[in-house]
Structures are given as C-alpha cells and as structure tokens.
Design a protein around this motif. Structure first.
Motif, PDB file in Angstrom:
ATOM      1  N   PRO A 159     -39.719  17.396  44.412  1.00 38.11           N
ATOM      2  CA  PRO A 159     -39.158  18.592  43.769  1.00 38.11           C
ATOM      3  C   PRO A 159     -38.869  19.644  44.826  1.00 38.11           C
ATOM      4  O   PRO A 159     -39.635  19.821  45.766  1.00 38.11           O
ATOM      5  N   ARG A 160     -37.746  20.284  44.678  1.00 34.19           N
ATOM      6  CA  ARG A 160     -37.375  21.301  45.670  1.00 34.19           C
ATOM      7  C   ARG A 160     -37.994  22.625  45.253  1.00 34.19           C
ATOM      8  O   ARG A 160     -37.548  23.242  44.293  1.00 34.19           O
ATOM      9  N   LYS A 161     -39.005  23.027  45.964  1.00 35.53           N
ATOM     10  CA  LYS A 161     -39.677  24.287  45.658  1.00 35.53           C
ATOM     11  C   LYS A 161     -39.067  25.394  46.495  1.00 35.53           C
ATOM     12  O   LYS A 161     -38.818  25.214  47.685  1.00 35.53           O
ATOM     13  N   LYS A 162     -38.874  26.519  45.854  1.00 35.74           N
ATOM     14  CA  LYS A 162     -38.325  27.675  46.556  1.00 35.74           C
ATOM     15  C   LYS A 162     -39.478  28.510  47.082  1.00 35.74           C
ATOM     16  O   LYS A 162     -40.570  28.487  46.523  1.00 35.74           O
ATOM     17  N   PRO A 163     -39.232  29.293  48.108  1.00 35.47           N
ATOM     18  CA  PRO A 163     -40.277  30.198  48.596  1.00 35.47           C
ATOM     19  C   PRO A 163     -40.625  31.228  47.529  1.00 35.47           C
ATOM     20  O   PRO A 163     -39.817  31.543  46.657  1.00 35.47           O
TER      21      PRO A 163
ATOM     22  N   VAL B 241     -39.548  35.370  43.143  1.00 34.16           N
ATOM     23  CA  VAL B 241     -39.804  36.707  42.594  1.00 34.16           C
ATOM     24  C   VAL B 241     -38.503  37.494  42.476  1.00 34.16           C
ATOM     25  O   VAL B 241     -38.238  38.144  41.457  1.00 34.16           O
ATOM     26  N   LEU B 242     -37.673  37.431  43.509  1.00 36.20           N
ATOM     27  CA  LEU B 242     -36.396  38.162  43.480  1.00 36.20           C
ATOM     28  C   LEU B 242     -35.487  37.623  42.373  1.00 36.20           C
ATOM     29  O   LEU B 242     -34.810  38.404  41.688  1.00 36.20           O
TER      30      LEU B 242
END
Length: 152
Positions: free
Chosen positions: A76-80, A85-86
C-alpha cells in the motif's frame, strides 16, 4: 607532504611565458617516490567494519522481499503524515465552503436568530453588571433595600 610536489616554476622573462606557467611543474624525484612506497608497505591499511545488522541474512531476505513487493505494486502506498494532514484540512475547507453556499433551512435560520438574541441579552447583562461595580457601595445597598412607603 613532499617538498617538490605541485611547486610551480617561476619564470622572470615577462608576459610571453605566462601561458606556459600552468604547464611548468617540477615533478618529485624518483627516489622520493620509492621511499614513500616503501613506508606505505609497512603500514597496516584500515578496513571498513562490517555492520552486523546489514550483514544478517534475515535482513537481506526481508529487504529483497520488500523490493520485490514494491516493484510488483503489492505494497500500500502510504503518504507522509504531513501530506495527509494537509489533504484533510483542504477537504474540510472545501466541505465548509459547499455548506456555506447551500441555502439554510427554516430551522437553522430560527436557531441562528435565537442564538443572536441570547448573545445580545448576555452582552447587555454584562455591561449592566460592569456599570454596578463602578457605583459606590452605599448606592448599591440603598438600591437593594425594599422601598417601604412612608406613613405619616
């Protein structure tokens, strides 16, 4: 450091030899180079230490598996966290704008008017209490007494 290493030859002939100055370097004598090589043979040369974590077979197999899964697109491609939050904030702002553009129901309008009246009443009461604190004490006591009609 050797005495003859990278020492330019200085010519006093003037401007015509300035072009050749960069090419005129004295090379160290052959005897100096041989002495240096003999000294280096007797020294123990440092070697890079092996990191036991990177050298472990478990770590290597896990790393290879992760690389394989990433290439296959199975992870799974996890975002920072900051990016998530943004994005949540921008989504929330968009939702608020859409709600602001929609017409309000009759209930919402009446509740808003009632809230404004209550806030106005609280503000007036606060001002009245602040006005009482500035009044001398004997005036406040006199106002709190019941007015009894004078019988004469």
């Amino acid at each position: 450091m050797h005495l003859y290493q990278n020492v330019p030859v200085v010519h006093k002939t003037g401007l015509r030899n300035q072009r050749n100055r960069a090419q005129c370097w004295i090379s160290p004598p052959r005897q100096v180079i041989e002495n240096q090589q003999q000294q280096e043979e007797h020294l123990i040369k440092p070697q890079k230490l092996i990191n036991p974590i990177l050298a472990s077979s478990q770590r290597r197999t896990l790393h290879q598996e992760l690389i394989f899964c990433h290439k296959q697109g199975m992870l799974p491609r996890k975002k920072p966290e900051l990016q998530r939050v943004l994005e949540n904030k921008s989504r929330e702002q968009l939702r608020r704008r859409e709600l602001a553009l929609q017409p309000r129901s009759d209930l919402e309008v009446k509740l808003r008017r009632r809230r404004q009246k209550i806030q106005l009443h609280e503000l007036e009461e606060r001002k009245w209490r602040e006005g009482l604190t500035n009044v001398p004490e004997f005036v406040r006591v006199r106002q709190s007494l019941k007015h009894v009609p004078h019988s004469s």
